[in-house]
Design a protein around this motif. Structure first.
Motif, mmCIF file in Angstrom:
data_model
loop_
_atom_site.group_PDB
_atom_site.id
_atom_site.type_symbol
_atom_site.label_atom_id
_atom_site.label_comp_id
_atom_site.label_asym_id
_atom_site.label_seq_id
_atom_site.Cartn_x
_atom_site.Cartn_y
_atom_site.Cartn_z
ATOM 1 N N ASP A 169 0.845 -1.192 0.000
ATOM 2 C CA ASP A 169 0.000 0.000 0.000
ATOM 3 C C ASP A 169 0.883 1.245 0.000
ATOM 4 N N TRP A 170 0.656 2.128 -0.968
ATOM 5 C CA TRP A 170 1.333 3.433 -1.012
ATOM 6 C C TRP A 170 0.299 4.528 -0.798
ATOM 7 N N ARG A 171 0.599 5.433 0.165
ATOM 8 C CA ARG A 171 -0.317 6.532 0.481
ATOM 9 C C ARG A 171 0.458 7.825 0.700
ATOM 10 N N ARG A 172 -0.281 8.937 0.576
ATOM 11 C CA ARG A 172 0.267 10.238 0.953
ATOM 12 C C ARG A 172 0.181 10.368 2.466
ATOM 13 N N VAL A 173 1.252 10.857 3.078
ATOM 14 C CA VAL A 173 1.258 10.994 4.530
ATOM 15 C C VAL A 173 0.397 12.166 4.974
ATOM 16 N N ASP A 174 0.392 13.248 4.213
ATOM 17 C CA ASP A 174 -0.290 14.471 4.649
ATOM 18 C C ASP A 174 -1.808 14.345 4.622
ATOM 19 N N ASN A 175 -2.368 13.656 3.633
ATOM 20 C CA ASN A 175 -3.832 13.586 3.531
ATOM 21 C C ASN A 175 -4.370 12.154 3.433
ATOM 22 N N GLN A 176 -3.465 11.164 3.538
ATOM 23 C CA GLN A 176 -3.853 9.749 3.537
ATOM 24 C C GLN A 176 -4.531 9.323 2.227
ATOM 25 N N GLN A 177 -4.281 10.028 1.159
ATOM 26 C CA GLN A 177 -4.825 9.617 -0.137
ATOM 27 C C GLN A 177 -4.117 8.354 -0.626
ATOM 28 N N VAL A 178 -4.885 7.433 -1.191
ATOM 29 C CA VAL A 178 -4.325 6.195 -1.706
ATOM 30 C C VAL A 178 -3.676 6.479 -3.066
ATOM 31 N N VAL A 179 -2.392 6.174 -3.154
ATOM 32 C CA VAL A 179 -1.629 6.425 -4.375
ATOM 33 C C VAL A 179 -1.533 5.158 -5.221
#
Length: 234
Positions: A55-65
Motif C-alpha cells: 500500500d502506497w499513500r500520501r502521509v499528509d492527507n492519507q490519499q491512496v496512491v
C-alpha cells in the motif's frame, strides 16, 4: 549484485520490523515537473511480496496512491490524481522490492509518501520534491539582469536611418551645386556669344566707312585735278 543490494548501498535508513528490515531513502527525491520519478523502498532480507498487500499513500492527507492486493493491482481505492500514473514492477515484488513509479510528476505530487506492508508491519516513508520547470525567463533571471535587446536594435535602426538620410541629403546638395555651376557656365557662354556678334559686325561697318571715305577722297581728288590743270594752263 541484485537491485536490492545496490539499493541498500546507497543513502537509506532501515526501519526494523518483526522479520525483515525496510530499507528507505534518507534524502528527499527531487524531480523536475513533467518528468517520471521512482520512489525506492525494499525489504532486507528480501521477502517474496507477490501474495502480500503493498500500500502506497500520501502521509499528509492519507490519499491512496497505489495498492497491490491479491496478486494484482487494485485501482478502486486510488484517487483520481494518481489513477493511471502509478505502478510498481510485479516481478521485483518477488525480490522484496516495492518501488513506486509516478509518471509525469506535477507540483501537487510534492509531499511525503508511505509504503506499508500490513502483514509484515514493514513501512517506509519517502519525501518527494517536484521543482517547477525552468523557463527562459527564469534562466535569464538567475544568470543576471535581462538585456533589453529590442531598444538596442531600435537604436541601431535609428542610426542607420539617420546615416542614410545624411547620405541622401549630401547627394542632393551635390546635385544642386552641379546644376547651379552648369547654369552659370551656360549663362556665361551665352553672354560671350552675344558679345562676339556685335564685335564681328563692327569691322565690316568700319570697312564700309573706310571704303566710302577713300572713294570720297578719290572723288574729291578727281574734282580738284581739273582745277589744278586749269591753273597750269593759265
Amino acid at each position: 549484485m541484485s537491485v536490492l543490494e545496490a539499493f541498500k548501498l546507497s543513502k537509506h535508513h532501515v526501519c526494523l520490523t518483526g522479520g525483515s528490515r525496510a530499507v528507505c531513502p534518507t534524502q528527499p527525491i527531487k524531480v523536475v515537473e513533467g518528468e517520471n520519478v521512482a520512489l525506492h523502498s525494499g525489504l532486507d532480507p528480501p521477502v517474496n511480496l507477490s501474495r502480500y498487500t503493498v500500500d502506497w499513500r500520501r502521509v499528509d492527507n492519507q490519499q491512496v496512491v497505489y495498492v497491490y492486493r491479491h496478486g494484482r493491482d487494485d485501482l478502486d481505492p486510488v484517487v483520481d490524481q494518481y489513477r493511471g500514473r502509478t505502478t510498481i514492477n510485479h516481478e521485483a515484488l518477488s525480490r522484496g522490492i516495492m518501488t513506486l513509479k509516478i509518471s509525469s510528476a506535477n507540483l501537487s505530487d510534492s509531499g511525503s509518501y508511505k509504503c506499508f506492508v500490513p502483514k509484515l508491519k514493514a513501512w517506509c516513508e519517502v519525501q518527494l520534491i517536484v521543482d517547477e520547470k525552468e523557463t527562459k525567463t527564469d534562466v535569464s533571471s538567475t544568470t543576471g539582469p535581462a538585456v533589453e535587446e529590442e531598444p538596442e536594435s531600435e537604436d541601431h535602426g535609428g542610426n542607420r536611418e539617420v546615416g542614410r538620410a545624411a547620405v541622401i541629403s549630401t547627394v542632393v546638395v551635390l546635385l544642386c551645386v552641379l546644376v547651379v555651376v552648369f547654369l552659370v557656365l551656360r549663362s556665361r557662354a551665352t553672354q560671350d556669344r552675344m558679345e562676339m556678334l556685335p564685335g564681328q559686325k563692327e569691322p565690316k561697318q568700319n570697312g564700309r566707312h573706310l571704303e566710302s571715305n577713300t572713294q570720297r577722297a578719290e572723288r574729291d581728288g578727281d574734282q580738284e585735278e581739273p582745277a589744278a590743270t586749269g591753273l597750269l594752263n593759265v
